[in-house]
Structures are given as C-alpha cells and as structure tokens.
Design an enzyme around this catalytic site. Structure first.
Site, PDB file in Angstrom:
ATOM      1  N   LYS A  77       0.940  -0.914   0.371  1.00  0.00           N
ATOM      2  CA  LYS A  77       0.047  -0.521  -0.546  1.00  0.00           C
ATOM      3  C   LYS A  77       0.944   1.548   0.301  1.00  0.00           C
ATOM      4  O   LYS A  77       1.733   1.447   0.788  1.00  0.00           O
ATOM      5  CB  LYS A  77      -0.972  -0.154   1.299  1.00  0.00           C
ATOM      6  CG  LYS A  77      -1.879   1.646   1.057  1.00  0.00           C
ATOM      7  CD  LYS A  77      -2.778   0.918   2.649  1.00  0.00           C
ATOM      8  CE  LYS A  77      -3.779   1.684   2.825  1.00  0.00           C
ATOM      9  NZ  LYS A  77      -4.928   1.616   3.360  1.00  0.00           N
ATOM     10  N   SER A 152      -9.371   1.931   3.354  1.00  0.00           N
ATOM     11  CA  SER A 152      -8.359   2.865   1.715  1.00  0.00           C
ATOM     12  C   SER A 152      -7.730   1.543   0.811  1.00  0.00           C
ATOM     13  O   SER A 152      -6.747   2.234   0.625  1.00  0.00           O
ATOM     14  CB  SER A 152      -7.993   3.674   2.901  1.00  0.00           C
ATOM     15  OG  SER A 152      -7.530   3.431   3.749  1.00  0.00           O
ATOM     16  N   SER A 176     -10.222  -0.509   7.217  1.00  0.00           N
ATOM     17  CA  SER A 176      -9.401  -0.561   5.501  1.00  0.00           C
ATOM     18  C   SER A 176      -8.227  -1.555   4.686  1.00  0.00           C
ATOM     19  O   SER A 176      -8.192  -1.244   4.469  1.00  0.00           O
ATOM     20  CB  SER A 176      -8.660   0.705   5.436  1.00  0.00           C
ATOM     21  OG  SER A 176      -9.232   1.933   6.041  1.00  0.00           O
TER      22      SER A 176
END
Length: 488
Positions: A77, A152, A176
């Site tokens: 990420k 996210s 997330s």
C-alpha cells in the site's frame, strides 16, 4: 503463471524445484499487473527495474527452501515508506516524495526475500472507504468494473483479487483491510493493535492504525503475518508479546469453540443477502462442532459517531507536518510564510482530508473538547468493555464484514455520512484494538462477494486463523475468481 489458482506454498515448491525462477516469477507478476492496470488501476507505481534486480539476486543466492516467502512477489500500500520508491499516500501533497528509509514491515519482507513489484492505490491518506478519494486514479473492483473495490486499501485488495500478486500489505484504521477484502472476495487480517510495527506507515490516526496482509486464502495470510509481526524498537506502541507461528495449529478445527453472533450486527441496515450468508456460515460452524450463540454488543452502534471524532482529531495532529516546506507539494506565488502554509495545504489536500482535518481540529478546540472528544473517548471505553464481557464466555465473535456488498463507483461520493456507515461493522474492533479478519462467505445475486468478519481477544489471531481455515476448507467461496481475473 496464473496466481488465481496457486498458493504461496505452491509457488514456493515450484521455485525450490527449479520449475520457475524468482526472476521469471517477478516478470510474470509485473506483466499481470500491467495488463490488468488498464482495467482496474490497482497500482500507483510499478517497481519493475528494482524488483527484477532483487529477483536476480535471490536466484543467484538460491531459493531458501525453509522460507516460503523467498522469491514471492508482493505489493505494498502506498502509505508504507519504501526507500527511493515513490510513496504518495494517494495524495497530491506527496506527489514527488521518495523516502530515504523502508518501513519496518517492508524491511522484514525484504529480509525474507519477498519482492515488492509496486505500490498500490489508496484513498488519500487512508481517508475513505472506496479508493475514490485518491488524487492519482480510481481503482475498480475486479469482479465488476463498475463497482468500487472498497478502501482505503482498495488497490492492494484489487491487486490480489485480480491475480497480480499472491499477497499485498494494507493498513486498517477503521476497516480499511477487512472492508476491501470483503468487497473483493479475499482474506484480509487486521492484527491486534501493537502486533505489527507502525514505523514507516504514514499516520492517519495513531491509536487505530495497523498494518496487515491481504491474500487469496487463510493459510497464506497467516504466513505473511508471521513475517511482519513482532516488537520494533522504533515503535513504542509495538508489543513485546511473543509472536507464535500462526500456521502451526491452523488445521486444528473449531470443535468445542464458543462463537458469539451479535444481534446488533444483523439488524437494521444489513442487506438481507449479507445477513443470510452469515447465518449460513453460523450453521457451518455448528456442523463443525462449534457452539454459536447470540450475544449483545450494545454500545457498538455508537462506534461510527465516536470514531469520526477521535480519528479525525488524531489526523488533524498527524497531518500538521505536511506544510509545503520540507517535502511534497509546495504552492506557487505565496507572498509570505503563512500564505505558503495555507495555499500548499489547500491545494495539496483533497476534500475528504480537509473535511476530517477540520472536524478533528474543531473537536479538539477549547470550546468543544469536553462536549465531543471526551464523550467519544468515554464511548470507546464502553465499546471495549462490551467486548471484554463477551470474551469472558466466548472464543470468537462472528459478524458480517460490511452491511452490503460493493456499491457502484460514484454512488456515495456526494454523501459522506452514507460512505462512513460502510465501516459501521469494522470500526468497533479498531476502537478496542482487537484482531479481526474478513474471509469470503458468499455472493450476492449479482455475483458480488460477501465477507464474514471474525474477531478474537487481544493477541489471539491464532483462533481467528483456525476458524477461518476451517470455514474455508468446508466452502468453496475462496476458489471463485473474477471474470477479468488476470488468468491466461
């Protein structure tokens, strides 16, 4: 190489036997990612040159037969610092930022020979539930390109679901990792707060944030958590609790386990297809020898309201450092220092980030602290106590991961409150610092994945993995793959 029907153990065996080299595997993963990028936009940066160079080194040294992650391609990420590799946190504010260090979790994966092929798209500074607040691009769900992948960590989840990589790291502040795992039909684990170092994770809300793995199956997830867990002297909130081998007893089953099914998680606002999938999952656990009984978590309904006071308050403090001076975006034509701060932050941050900074700053202000922040902190304690009460008598709690399957791109952009409610079932675990994992538990009539969330006591990820593995072995939801997939 089609990753959609392979496990890390499968690929490891092929590497050890010489059926494929780490370089060939890495090239295949990068090729998959590039081919799928036009469809799903999972990556902000594909780290081709460096990844292939690392793979060549591993081939020269030889695959470590005792280390299942040696030579395995992964994705990260884009809020995890990576030395000399663009790290944007999905924001214009960091459009050109190349860190001088690796995050601790990245160092750990590198040490074991895992190869990062790139940085995945995400909601800006991890603030969002659909990966639509990214300043870089909008990621699409591999199961249906008109749907969101969640957020996210939507880029990481989509990359795994599409078969680009076998595993990706995400971060979970209010759901997330688990929410996009549910939307993409994969496995996502948020470890206990403190189990995994946050050093090198660009902070959103420091008392909630946790790094965790997304994978295609439960065993692979346990392998990756083994790799990234443990005390870190750079992170004073990381725990010195002993890290067990999460794979050791993973096949032990659930016979004799007591599992709580909170009535509040199956009530108003929960899609009927989601509810039925969880009730069927409860029946499967009963057939496997577990006791599944209704329990109550009465204060969890206040979780979203309390979270959106505490988390933005922490964010308003954490994001002060992005000022246009030392790194990142700097506004032009500012006539003085104050204007430089204001213009850089106004132009560099997106609407959702600004919204949360303003909300947090207001909640911490002298006139509002007692009325808002203090009350939210008290609710957090009540939620923690609810969980403690249930875990006196139960080993696990099972719930839906999300109220609904994935929704359409653009569908909730104009209504922040509706968007926030997508995390209603995941936020309480972050409030209490508990471990939680989403596993595939079914599909809606229109073919979208449904996730089941498993929660346990602090530092008892082992029980979650046992229950998740047992469920997976008695269903075939994890074997289903998106039609666009990445398969050749």
């Amino acid at each position: 190489m089609n990753f959609l029907d392979k496990s890390i153990a499968d690929i490891h065996t092929a590497l050890v036997n010489g059926d494929i080299t780490a370089e060939q595997l890495t090239v295949e993963a990068i090729q998959n990612a590039k081919e799928n990028e036009d469809k799903i936009s999972a990556f902000i940066t594909i780290n081709e040159e460096q990844a292939i160079a690392e793979a060549k080194k591993i081939d020269e040294a030889g695959i470590d037969s005792n280390n299942l992650l040696s030579g395995i391609p992964v994705a990260l990420k884009d809020n995890l610092l990576t030395k000399d590799i663009l790290t944007t946190a999905g924001s214009k504010m960091l459009y050109n930022f190349k860190p001088i260090i690796d995050a601790t979790v990245v160092q750990k994966l590198n040490k074991l020979g895992a190869i990062s092929i790139g940085k995945t798209n995400m909601d800006e500074f991890a603030m969002g539930g659909s990966t639509e607040t990214s300043a870089m691009k909008i990621t699409k769900n591999p199961w249906n390109l008109s749907k969101v992948p969640g957020g996210s960590s939507g880029g990481s989840a989509a990359a795994v679901a599409a078969g680009d990589v076998l595993s990706a790291l995400g971060s979970d502040t209010g759901g997330s990792i688990r929410q996009p795992a549910a939307f993409n039909g994969i496995v996502g684990m948020k470890p206990t707060y403190g189990r995994v170092s946050r050093w090198g994770l660009i902070a959103f809300a420091s008392s909630f944030d946790q790094v965790g793995p997304l994978t295609r199956n439960v065993y692979d997830n346990a392998l990756v958590l083994n790799a990234i867990s443990g005390r870190d002297e750079h992170d004073m909130t990381s725990s010195d609790q002993e890290v067990p081998d999460f794979t050791k007893d993973i096949k032990a089953g659930v016979k004799g386990m007591k599992i709580g099914l909170p009535k509040e998680y199956l009530g108003e606002g929960i899609d009927e297809e989601v509810k039925q999938a969880i009730l069927k999952a409860a029946d499967i656990y009963r057939k496997l020898g577990a006791e599944v009984e209704e329990v109550s978590l009465p204060h969890n309904k206040y979780g979203v309201a309390a979270y959106y006071i505490i988390a933005p308050s922490e964010a308003s403090s954490n994001l002060q450092r992005f000022d246009g001076i030392r790194y990142g975006y700097r506004a032009k034509d500012a006539k003085n220092l104050e204007k430089l701060y204001v213009k850089s932050r106004s132009e560099g941050f997106g609407d959702e980030v600004k919204r949360r900074i303003m909300l947090g700053t207001y909640s911490l202000s002298a006139g509002s602290y007692d009325a808002y922040f203090k009350k939210a902190a008290e609710i957090r304690t009540l939620i923690i106590n609810d969980f403690k009460k249930v875990f006196k008598d139960y080993d696990l709690i099972m719930t839906p991961t999300t109220p609904t399957p994935a929704f359409g791109i653009g569908e909730e952009n104009d209504d922040p409150l509706t968007m926030y409610m997508n995390d209603a079932l995941t936020i309480p675990a972050n409030m209490a610092g508990l471990p939680g994992m989403s596993v595939p538990a079914g599909f809606s009539k229109d073919g979208m994945p449904i996730g089941m969330q498993l929660l346990a006591r602090h530092f008892d990820e082992t029980s979650i993995y046992k229950a998740g593995y047992a469920f997976e072995q008695n269903t075939d939801f994890h074997k289903q793959t998106p039609k666009m997939g990445g398969a050749k």
